[in-house]
Design a protein around this motif. Structure first.
Motif, PDB file in Angstrom:
ATOM      1  N   THR A 171       0.973  -1.252   0.124  1.00 10.94           N
ATOM      2  CA  THR A 171       0.088  -0.025  -0.005  1.00 10.94           C
ATOM      3  C   THR A 171       0.826   1.357  -0.215  1.00 10.94           C
ATOM      4  OG1 THR A 171      -0.111   0.039   2.393  1.00 10.94           O
ATOM      5  CG2 THR A 171      -1.942  -1.202   1.434  1.00 10.94           C
ATOM      6  N   VAL A 172       0.259   2.202  -0.406  1.00 11.01           N
ATOM      7  CA  VAL A 172       0.935   3.799  -0.261  1.00 11.01           C
ATOM      8  C   VAL A 172       1.200   4.069   1.042  1.00 11.01           C
ATOM      9  CG1 VAL A 172      -1.108   5.242  -0.293  1.00 11.01           C
ATOM     10  CG2 VAL A 172       1.062   5.849  -1.348  1.00 11.01           C
ATOM     11  N   HIS A 173       0.234   3.513   2.181  1.00 11.93           N
ATOM     12  CA  HIS A 173       0.785   3.976   3.637  1.00 11.93           C
ATOM     13  C   HIS A 173       2.048   3.598   3.876  1.00 11.93           C
ATOM     14  CE1 HIS A 173      -3.423   5.002   3.958  1.00 11.93           C
ATOM     15  NE2 HIS A 173      -3.702   3.997   3.360  1.00 11.93           N
ATOM     16  N   PHE A 174       2.749   2.437   3.252  1.00 13.25           N
ATOM     17  CA  PHE A 174       3.891   1.904   3.493  1.00 13.25           C
ATOM     18  C   PHE A 174       5.137   2.720   2.978  1.00 13.25           C
ATOM     19  CE2 PHE A 174       7.512  -0.893   2.722  1.00 13.25           C
ATOM     20  CZ  PHE A 174       8.172  -1.014   4.036  1.00 13.25           C
ATOM     21  N   TRP A 175       4.749   2.874   1.611  1.00  9.61           N
ATOM     22  CA  TRP A 175       5.897   3.495   0.582  1.00  9.61           C
ATOM     23  C   TRP A 175       6.041   4.914   0.683  1.00  9.61           C
ATOM     24  CZ3 TRP A 175       9.505   0.338  -0.799  1.00  9.61           C
ATOM     25  CH2 TRP A 175       9.193  -0.960  -0.978  1.00  9.61           C
TER      26      TRP A 175
END
Length: 180
Positions: free
Chosen positions: A61-65
């Motif tokens: 997810t974008v929440h990690f990257w």
């Protein structure tokens, strides 16, 4: 009467075992009792990597990257600690400071709460505060030294003006003595 109760229990257990003949070979929690959740059992069975992969703020997810990529800004700001303060941009570092403060708060409000992004934004704000304070301290030191330099120049100008006036008076006296 007690023997009938025991028999009834035995009968119920036997019926349950007959319906679930493969129960001893089944994964715990797969199709368990009525109030048992199959998802809870599956979550306990997953490895740490699987939990991270399937998390709402996981690797896919974008929440990690987003936090991973934003660490580059923090590292660049930290590497600027070695640069002289006169070469730093005040507006850029004020923007980093404000971004860090605003988005740290926002990351703790949104759902799912993204603690990784909040941490990187907190450090980004800290780097901005350090750099802005370095720039202000350098500007204050330059303002103080420029005042001192102006006072020194004023004193030198006054001394040279006095020397020119003295030379002019001496020249007038010398001309007056020759004519007299």
């Amino acid at each position: 009467m007690s023997s009938s109760r025991v028999g009834f229990r035995f009968l119920n257990n036997a019926r349950f075992a007959f319906r679930n003949a493969s129960a001893p070979f089944r994964r715990p929690g797969a199709q368990g009792f009525r109030f048992q959740s199959s998802e809870a059992g599956a979550a306990e069975q997953q490895s740490a990597f699987q939990r991270m992969w399937n998390s709402p703020v996981g690797v896919k997810t974008v929440h990690f990257w987003a936090p991973v990529m934003k660490w580059a800004l923090v590292i660049a700001g930290i590497s600027d600690f070695n640069r002289p303060a006169e070469k730093l941009s005040l507006t850029q570092n004020c923007a980093l400071m404000a971004t860090g403060a605003i988005w740290t708060r926002w990351c703790l409000i949104i759902k799912p709460r993204n603690v990784l992004l909040a941490a990187v934004n907190f450090f980004l704000g800290c780097v901005g505060v350090v750099q802005v304070s370095r720039i202000f301290m350098w500007q204050r030191s330059q303002t103080g030294s420029s005042l001192e330099a102006a006072k020194e120049l004023e004193g030198e100008a006054a001394d040279s003006a006095k020397a020119v006036v003295d030379q002019a008076e001496n020249a007038v006296k010398a001309v007056g003595e020759k004519t007299a």
